[in-house]
Design an enzyme around this catalytic site. Structure first.
Site, PDB file in Angstrom:
ATOM      1  N   LYS A   2      15.840  -5.174   0.932  1.00  0.00           N
ATOM      2  CA  LYS A   2      15.514  -6.221  -0.043  1.00  0.00           C
ATOM      3  C   LYS A   2      16.691  -7.159  -0.279  1.00  0.00           C
ATOM      4  CE  LYS A   2      11.420  -4.215  -2.002  1.00  0.00           C
ATOM      5  NZ  LYS A   2      10.724  -3.533  -3.075  1.00  0.00           N
ATOM      6  N   ARG A  51      10.827   4.475  -0.095  1.00  0.00           N
ATOM      7  CA  ARG A  51       9.984   3.733   0.851  1.00  0.00           C
ATOM      8  C   ARG A  51      10.910   2.875   1.711  1.00  0.00           C
ATOM      9  NH1 ARG A  51       7.956  -1.346   0.990  1.00  0.00           N
ATOM     10  NH2 ARG A  51       5.883  -1.640   1.908  1.00  0.00           N
TER      11      ARG A  51
HETATM   12  N1  PMM Z   1       7.934  -3.242  -1.971  1.00  0.00           N
HETATM   13  C1  PMM Z   1       7.250  -4.009  -1.106  1.00  0.00           C
HETATM   14  C2  PMM Z   1       5.936  -3.671  -0.739  1.00  0.00           C
HETATM   15  N2  PMM Z   1       5.354  -2.565  -1.216  1.00  0.00           N
HETATM   16  N3  PMM Z   1       5.438  -0.636  -2.548  1.00  0.00           N
HETATM   17  C3  PMM Z   1       6.096   0.148  -3.405  1.00  0.00           C
HETATM   18  N4  PMM Z   1       5.503   1.259  -3.888  1.00  0.00           N
HETATM   19  N5  PMM Z   1       7.355  -0.134  -3.819  1.00  0.00           N
HETATM   20  C4  PMM Z   1       8.021  -1.253  -3.377  1.00  0.00           C
HETATM   21  O1  PMM Z   1       9.174  -1.476  -3.794  1.00  0.00           O
HETATM   22  C5  PMM Z   1       7.355  -2.111  -2.470  1.00  0.00           C
HETATM   23  C6  PMM Z   1       6.031  -1.766  -2.071  1.00  0.00           C
HETATM   24  C7  PMM Z   1       7.893  -5.233  -0.536  1.00  0.00           C
HETATM   25  O2  PMM Z   1       8.654  -4.930   0.587  1.00  0.00           O
HETATM   26  P1  PMM Z   1       8.171  -5.088   2.129  1.00  0.00           P
HETATM   27  O3  PMM Z   1       7.699  -6.517   2.295  1.00  0.00           O
HETATM   28  O4  PMM Z   1       9.386  -4.796   2.928  1.00  0.00           O
HETATM   29  O5  PMM Z   1       7.075  -4.119   2.434  1.00  0.00           O
END
Ligand code: PMM
Length: 269
Positions: A204, A244
């Site tokens: 991020k 994650r």
């Molecule tokens: N961040 C993203 C997408 N899904 N789900 C959860 N549970 N927690 C998060 O911090 C989260 C998520 C955004 O990141 P990405 O675009 O790299 O998937």
């Protein structure tokens, strides 16, 4: 939890895994690398992203969910739409991961309650198109914990027991870089609430911003993954149930080394 974004526009891996065969192969690699859960998403949540029609989201994720669940992989479906959540659970997903915590779709909590899936309830204050407008907190960790405690009660009223809920502080969602760090520094407060806690920091922007300060350049993916491995260890130490991440190997290695340090002996599976 390993990430597979079947989207054209996610901020760090958008477009790579739109082809279901490529997404499935990548997910199986993440499992081989040590992921216990694969999180499949069909809609980008990056700041400013446009919403995707439910039918299109289902079209993107369903072949991937079906194939992985058929191979015994624990799949989580990353969606803010009840329709997509239910379709994915019917295809074998065991966890519904909603970054909006059920706020984006008023039917979400009741729909998931009727299934046997667990529910990741993310901290959210509104759509990513204008989420920074709502990033005002007196004390981030305290406020996020209080808001999530309210949502756990809402979930229970909708039929989702706290034992099926996994809380996520929503790093980067309605929070500035400083607020993300303050949230992580106070993560133990959220853990103390009771339900399992999942943390998503992987690659991020707030990590890049912290690293950029050391060189001035946009840090490479490798550097952001190393930073993510560090946040994974610290999240685990603060009591998180899961992290994650995109690079499962880096996080797994960091957790193995941290466990060996803590135990005073090499970690054995
Ligand atoms: N961040 C993203 C997408 N899904 N789900 C959860 N549970 N927690 C998060 O911090 C989260 C998520 C955004 O990141 P990405 O675009 O790299 O998937």
């Amino acid at each position: 939890m390993g990430i597979v974004n079947a989207t054209p526009d996610s901020f760090s891996d958008g477009g790579q895994y739109l082809d279901p065969e490529v997404a499935i192969a990548h997910a199986l690699e993440l499992v081989a690398d040590g992921a216990s859960v694969i999180d499949v998403g069909g809609e980008s949540t990056r700041p400013g992203a446009e919403r995707v029609a439910v039918a299109e989201e289902i079209r993107r994720v369903l072949p991937v969910v079906t194939a992985l669940a058929g191979r015994g992989v624990v799949v989580s479906i990353d969606t803010m739409n009840a329709g997509t959540a239910v379709a994915a659970v019917e295809a074998g997903a065991r966890i519904v991961n909603d970054v909006s915590g059920g706020l984006a779709d008023p039917g979400m909590l009741a729909a998931v309650a009727e299934t046997s899936a667990d529910f990741v309830l993310g901290h959210w204050r509104g759509p990513s198109s204008d989420m920074y407008a709502r990033a005002a907190y007196a004390d981030v960790a305290r406020d996020v914990t209080a808001e999530l405690a309210d949502r756990v009660r809402d979930a229970a009223r909708a039929g989702l027991a706290p034992s099926r809920v996994i809380l996520d502080p929503g790093i980067g969602f309605g929070k500035t870089a400083e607020q993300n760090w303050a949230m992580l520094a106070g993560l133990d407060r959220l853990v103390a609430l009771g339900p399992r806690v999942l943390v998503g920091t992987s690659r991020k922007r707030f990590l890049s911003a912290a690293l950029a300060g050391t060189s001035g350049d946009e840090p490479s993916i490798t550097r952001r993954d190393a930073a993510t491995a560090v946040t994974s260890v610290l999240a685990e130490r603060a009591g998180a149930w899961g992290v994650r991440v995109h690079d499962v190997t880096a996080t797994r290695d960091a957790l193995v080394i941290a466990a060996a340090w803590r135990e005073g002996a090499p970690w054995t599976a």
